[in-house]
Scaffold this active site. Sequence first.
Site, mmCIF file in Angstrom:
data_model
loop_
_atom_site.group_PDB
_atom_site.id
_atom_site.type_symbol
_atom_site.label_atom_id
_atom_site.label_comp_id
_atom_site.label_asym_id
_atom_site.label_seq_id
_atom_site.Cartn_x
_atom_site.Cartn_y
_atom_site.Cartn_z
ATOM 1 N N HIS A 133 25.531 2.110 -3.929
ATOM 2 C CA HIS A 133 26.936 1.743 -3.771
ATOM 3 C C HIS A 133 27.318 1.733 -2.291
ATOM 4 C CE1 HIS A 133 27.161 6.134 -3.541
ATOM 5 N NE2 HIS A 133 28.257 5.945 -2.814
ATOM 6 N N HIS A 181 28.269 0.260 4.834
ATOM 7 C CA HIS A 181 26.807 0.275 4.799
ATOM 8 C C HIS A 181 26.341 0.697 3.410
ATOM 9 C CE1 HIS A 181 27.950 4.438 5.536
ATOM 10 N NE2 HIS A 181 26.804 4.774 4.952
#
Length: 171
Positions: A35, A118
């Site tokens: 995620h 990120h």
Amino acid sequence: MRTFIAIEIPFFREIEELQKSIEGRAKLVEEENMHITLKFLGEIEEKLIEKIKKIVEECKVDKFKISLQGVGFFPNERYIRVIWIGIDGYEPIVKMAKCIDEKLSKLGFEREKGYVPHLTVARAKGRVSIMNYDRFKNLKFGEVDVREVKIKNSTLTPKGPIYEDVAVIQL
């Protein structure tokens, strides 16, 4: 409950190849836990979920597409604590994260200092390196159609975290 707001990412073969190329002591992020975190909330009371969901609804953007590209390290390449994949087309993510951060600060949540979207793939538990780093440093790992944001509960276990959806917000 230990909670965060995130965009789930599918597990691409190239991510698996990157993880297999990590040498040294590292905790790999499991396939089902991939995620991009928009905001880590920490321990919260369940009664706050509806307020948080409303804030995410207010901050949502139209669905969009991102590309997972390149590899980076936190804090830096010489002292690796986290190995991550970069996000191309991250502007909508930053827009949502900033909005969520600002509105949640009014509920007493701590403000983010410098948000960098990120995808974490591993956390170093000692010295680590990547075999064939040149192959991965600019690699395009895959594209993702982002259609929803989730509020997730994280239960820490000795084998790693277990994530559960608390709320799903469609974009």
